[in-house]
Structure formats: structure tokens, C-alpha cells
Scaffold this active site. Sequence first.
Site, PDB file in Angstrom:
ATOM      1  N   ARG A  39       1.570  -0.489 -12.279  1.00 41.21           N
ATOM      2  CA  ARG A  39       1.846   0.435 -11.154  1.00 41.21           C
ATOM      3  C   ARG A  39       3.339   0.418 -10.824  1.00 41.21           C
ATOM      4  NH1 ARG A  39      -0.637   4.589 -10.157  1.00 41.21           N
ATOM      5  NH2 ARG A  39      -0.687   4.563  -7.883  1.00 41.21           N
ATOM      6  N   ALA A  75      -1.290  12.094   7.417  1.00 41.77           N
ATOM      7  CA  ALA A  75      -0.574  12.328   6.163  1.00 41.77           C
ATOM      8  C   ALA A  75      -1.577  12.320   5.026  1.00 41.77           C
ATOM      9  CB  ALA A  75       0.463  11.232   5.948  1.00 41.77           C
ATOM     10  N   ASN A  81     -17.843  11.656  13.466  1.00 49.56           N
ATOM     11  CA  ASN A  81     -17.723  11.732  12.003  1.00 49.56           C
ATOM     12  C   ASN A  81     -19.043  11.671  11.233  1.00 49.56           C
ATOM     13  OD1 ASN A  81     -15.136  11.592  13.010  1.00 49.56           O
ATOM     14  ND2 ASN A  81     -14.343  10.406  11.298  1.00 49.56           N
ATOM     15  N   GLY A  83       0.856  -1.195   0.000  1.00 47.70           N
ATOM     16  CA  GLY A  83       0.000   0.000   0.000  1.00 47.70           C
ATOM     17  C   GLY A  83       0.882   1.231   0.000  1.00 47.70           C
ATOM     18  N   ALA A  84       1.055   1.830  -1.191  1.00 46.75           N
ATOM     19  CA  ALA A  84       1.936   3.000  -1.303  1.00 46.75           C
ATOM     20  C   ALA A  84       1.125   4.285  -1.224  1.00 46.75           C
ATOM     21  CB  ALA A  84       2.707   2.937  -2.616  1.00 46.75           C
ATOM     22  N   ARG A 134      -1.848  12.539   0.411  1.00 49.08           N
ATOM     23  CA  ARG A 134      -1.136  12.519  -0.866  1.00 49.08           C
ATOM     24  C   ARG A 134      -1.379  13.828  -1.608  1.00 49.08           C
ATOM     25  NH1 ARG A 134      -2.422   6.786  -3.658  1.00 49.08           N
ATOM     26  NH2 ARG A 134      -4.351   6.684  -2.495  1.00 49.08           N
ATOM     27  N   LYS A 142     -11.164   4.528  19.919  1.00 48.46           N
ATOM     28  CA  LYS A 142     -11.043   5.379  18.730  1.00 48.46           C
ATOM     29  C   LYS A 142     -12.280   5.207  17.842  1.00 48.46           C
ATOM     30  CE  LYS A 142      -7.773   6.746  15.190  1.00 48.46           C
ATOM     31  NZ  LYS A 142      -6.803   6.276  14.217  1.00 48.46           N
ATOM     32  N   LEU A 172      -0.194   6.578   4.571  1.00 53.09           N
ATOM     33  CA  LEU A 172       0.525   6.007   5.712  1.00 53.09           C
ATOM     34  C   LEU A 172       1.654   5.081   5.272  1.00 53.09           C
ATOM     35  CD1 LEU A 172      -1.694   5.189   8.791  1.00 53.09           C
ATOM     36  CD2 LEU A 172      -0.443   7.248   8.216  1.00 53.09           C
TER      37      LEU A 172
HETATM   38  P1  NAP Z   1      -4.475   5.642   1.089  1.00 50.85           P
HETATM   39  O1  NAP Z   1      -3.697   6.896   1.005  1.00 50.85           O
HETATM   40  O2  NAP Z   1      -5.731   5.487   0.273  1.00 50.85           O
HETATM   41  O3  NAP Z   1      -3.479   4.452   0.717  1.00 50.85           O
HETATM   42  C1  NAP Z   1      -3.875   3.115   0.565  1.00 50.85           C
HETATM   43  C2  NAP Z   1      -2.969   2.519  -0.496  1.00 50.85           C
HETATM   44  O4  NAP Z   1      -3.185   1.101  -0.551  1.00 50.85           O
HETATM   45  C3  NAP Z   1      -3.231   3.061  -1.898  1.00 50.85           C
HETATM   46  O5  NAP Z   1      -1.994   3.440  -2.454  1.00 50.85           O
HETATM   47  C4  NAP Z   1      -3.816   1.863  -2.634  1.00 50.85           C
HETATM   48  O6  NAP Z   1      -3.484   1.838  -3.984  1.00 50.85           O
HETATM   49  C5  NAP Z   1      -3.105   0.734  -1.923  1.00 50.85           C
HETATM   50  N1  NAP Z   1      -3.720  -0.568  -2.139  1.00 50.85           N
HETATM   51  C6  NAP Z   1      -5.005  -0.948  -1.920  1.00 50.85           C
HETATM   52  N2  NAP Z   1      -5.180  -2.233  -2.249  1.00 50.85           N
HETATM   53  C7  NAP Z   1      -3.976  -2.678  -2.705  1.00 50.85           C
HETATM   54  C8  NAP Z   1      -3.513  -3.914  -3.219  1.00 50.85           C
HETATM   55  N3  NAP Z   1      -4.329  -4.973  -3.338  1.00 50.85           N
HETATM   56  N4  NAP Z   1      -2.216  -4.019  -3.611  1.00 50.85           N
HETATM   57  C9  NAP Z   1      -1.380  -2.965  -3.508  1.00 50.85           C
HETATM   58  N5  NAP Z   1      -1.758  -1.751  -3.024  1.00 50.85           N
HETATM   59  C10 NAP Z   1      -3.037  -1.618  -2.640  1.00 50.85           C
HETATM   60  O7  NAP Z   1      -4.881   5.304   2.590  1.00 50.85           O
HETATM   61  P2  NAP Z   1      -4.225   5.874   3.948  1.00 50.85           P
HETATM   62  O8  NAP Z   1      -4.736   7.246   4.190  1.00 50.85           O
HETATM   63  O9  NAP Z   1      -2.763   5.624   3.965  1.00 50.85           O
HETATM   64  O10 NAP Z   1      -4.965   4.930   5.000  1.00 50.85           O
HETATM   65  C11 NAP Z   1      -4.559   3.596   5.292  1.00 50.85           C
HETATM   66  C12 NAP Z   1      -5.231   3.193   6.597  1.00 50.85           C
HETATM   67  O11 NAP Z   1      -4.676   3.982   7.639  1.00 50.85           O
HETATM   68  C13 NAP Z   1      -6.746   3.492   6.613  1.00 50.85           C
HETATM   69  O12 NAP Z   1      -7.436   2.496   7.315  1.00 50.85           O
HETATM   70  C14 NAP Z   1      -6.837   4.817   7.332  1.00 50.85           C
HETATM   71  O13 NAP Z   1      -8.088   5.020   7.983  1.00 50.85           O
HETATM   72  C15 NAP Z   1      -5.707   4.676   8.339  1.00 50.85           C
HETATM   73  N6  NAP Z   1      -5.173   5.971   8.815  1.00 50.85           N
HETATM   74  C16 NAP Z   1      -4.798   6.929   7.942  1.00 50.85           C
HETATM   75  C17 NAP Z   1      -4.275   8.128   8.417  1.00 50.85           C
HETATM   76  C18 NAP Z   1      -3.826   9.227   7.478  1.00 50.85           C
HETATM   77  O14 NAP Z   1      -3.486  10.316   7.962  1.00 50.85           O
HETATM   78  N7  NAP Z   1      -3.782   9.035   6.185  1.00 50.85           N
HETATM   79  C19 NAP Z   1      -4.147   8.337   9.793  1.00 50.85           C
HETATM   80  C20 NAP Z   1      -4.531   7.321  10.669  1.00 50.85           C
HETATM   81  C21 NAP Z   1      -5.050   6.135  10.161  1.00 50.85           C
HETATM   82  P3  NAP Z   1      -4.366   2.690  -5.043  1.00 50.85           P
HETATM   83  O15 NAP Z   1      -4.018   4.109  -4.826  1.00 50.85           O
HETATM   84  O16 NAP Z   1      -3.867   2.138  -6.332  1.00 50.85           O
HETATM   85  O17 NAP Z   1      -5.812   2.378  -4.751  1.00 50.85           O
END
Ligand code: NAP
Length: 305
Positions: A37, A131, A192, A9-10, A133, A184, A13
Site C-alpha cells: 500500500r 467526505a 438508519n 487510515g487513508a 472517496r 448521535k 476522513l
Molecule cells: P473509510 O473511507 O473506509 O477509511 C478507512 C481507512 O482505514 C481505509 O483507507 C482503510 O484502508 C484504513 N484502514 C483500516 N484498517 C487499517 C489498518 N490496520 N492499517 C492501515 N489502514 C487501515 O472510512 P471513513 O468514511 O473515513 O470512516 C472512518 C470513521 O469515521 C468511521 O467510523 C465512520 O463512521 C466515521 N465517519 C465518517 C464520515 C464520512 O463522511 N466519511 C463522517 C463522520 C464519521 P483500506 O481501504 O485498505 O481498507
Amino acid sequence: MSTPWHVLGAGSLGTLWATRLARAGLPVRLILRNAARLHAYQAAGGLTLVEHGEASTYAIPGETPEHPEPIRRLLLACKAYDAQDAVASIAQRLAPDAELILLQNGLGSQQAVAAQVPQARCICASSTEGAFRDGDWRVVFAGHGYTWLGDAGHPVAPIWLDDLQAANIPHEWSPDILTRLWRKLALNCAINPLTVLHDCRNGGLQQHHCEVATLCAELAELLERCGQPAAADNLQAEVERVIQATAANFSSMYQDVANRRRSEISYLLGHACKTAERHQLHLPHLQQLQQRLIRHLHSLGLPSD
Ligand code: NAP
């Protein structure tokens, strides 16, 4: 050589963790969905982390799920609704002593993944880091915070916490990670969905004090019933404190809906309602909130699962 960190998952996080681990000189591999990809990632030259306005790029090696190297340590950094498919794509590569670190928000996906790979040790994480993107392969470190890690089945901390120390990833081993995840989840359920339905920032819920209080009472009842009394402790006071402290912010669910992204509702409010049903607990306001939210998402043409 120390055990490589495979990051699946790039996104926000995943990049935040991968770049900090790589910056500390630790071996990291990034697993991309497929060859297309992987090529796009290789053309970009690596992952970029923007911190305090400064961008640094790390040429972390990328690979597809089919790569032959066994995986001993996997950071699962996708959304909760993608977790099972993502793990299925690399399951045959997991070494017998593999450890998975699950970064998903809410509850439900961790249990599903653990059942999928019973031979592996699954460690759950709850993070207050933030974080987002701002481009492909590029992430802005928006909010410094803390990550709690724990394994409900085995209280012993893993040795790789030293890697997190070396990478300056603030963390703590938590013997009660389930309590943290439930707390949480409850905070999320109380705040939310209402920000989406009332179309407001977190602070706007100060005008809906009674609605928030009623939900907190039902959530506390649920937490008590499912063996999490510590997560129920002073819930309403903390919800009110969070609403005040983050008054100017839009909740993550609000942002998902505003940006027409799928939300993690099934693993938050959905999980709470499902658990209440399993315990034959009647929580009318929570159930009504779920129905209102699902109707609202449908009216916008967004998925509600
Ligand atoms: P995100 O930015 O959407 O990143 C998820 C990544 O996983 C995307 O790059 C996605 O690729 C990739 N992915 C999904 N299925 C995949 C697969 N089968 N093979 C390879 N890659 C795959 O999500 P995030 O914000 O990092 O959140 C991740 C988790 O952390 C969530 O549950 C979120 O609630 C939690 N979280 C996030 C934050 C934050 O600040 N971001 C803070 C606390 C908790 P594609 O882009 O190609 O779909």
C-alpha cells in the site's frame, strides 16, 4: 518543530484531516497498512482533496506501521470494526505521553482501544463533516460540518486544538463527549436501520411515524438507564427534524448496504442492544429491529457484525 500528526487510515476522513493539516504547513505522516500500500501511495504522489470542485494534491510522507519513529499524536481514522487491529499494529511505537484521537462512529470501539493502550490519552470525536472517496488516495469534501472532541476522563483541552484552528478544521472541545456520542448513536438507531429495511431515503420514514416513535421511546429509556438523560432529551422531536431536514438523503447504512460494504452495525444498533441487555432492560422493538436487520444482511450475503 511541532509534534507530527500520524494519521492511521487513508480513507475519507483520514484524508480530509491529513490534507487540511498539511495545507496549514503542519507535519503529517500517513501510516499505510503495509509495504504494498505504501508503494501504491508513493506512486500516486500524495493524497488529493477535492473541495468546491477543485482538486489539490499534498505529498504527505507515508510509512508502514513498522517505521521506527515514536508516535506522540495519532489520528485513528479507520472504521470502528478495524480500530483495534489498526492500533495493535502501531502500539509498540506509542510514546509514553501519546495521545490518540478516535474518529470512529458509534460506541464500543473507543472503549476497546482505550483498554488496549491504557498508558495513552484517548480523545473521542463526533463529526458532522462528510467526505467520500472517488478514487484511490482521492477524497471529495462533500459536507461541511463540525467536529466535537472530548475526553470523558480529563476535562482539560489539549494544546493541539491550535493546530486544528490553523488548519481550518471547525471544532469544539466538548466536556460531555459521551453524551454527544450517545445522542448521535440514538439518532442513527432510530433512522438508519429502518431506511435499509424499508428500502427508502430518510424522508420515506415519514410514512412510518409510529415505528419511529416506538423506537425513540425505547432508546430514550436506554439512555436514561445508562446515565445519559441529556442525550434522551426531546429525542423523538430531533429524530423527526432530522428525517425532514435530510429527506432526500440516503442514510450511511443504506449506502453501505447498497454498495455491499460492511456496515458499523455492531457499534450502533448492536451496541445499544448489548447495553440494554447489560442493564437487564427489555426493549422488544429495538431487539426485534436488530434481528430483522441481521436477517436482512444475511439474506444479502453481507456481514452482520
Ligand atoms: P473509510 O473511507 O473506509 O477509511 C478507512 C481507512 O482505514 C481505509 O483507507 C482503510 O484502508 C484504513 N484502514 C483500516 N484498517 C487499517 C489498518 N490496520 N492499517 C492501515 N489502514 C487501515 O472510512 P471513513 O468514511 O473515513 O470512516 C472512518 C470513521 O469515521 C468511521 O467510523 C465512520 O463512521 C466515521 N465517519 C465518517 C464520515 C464520512 O463522511 N466519511 C463522517 C463522520 C464519521 P483500506 O481501504 O485498505 O481498507
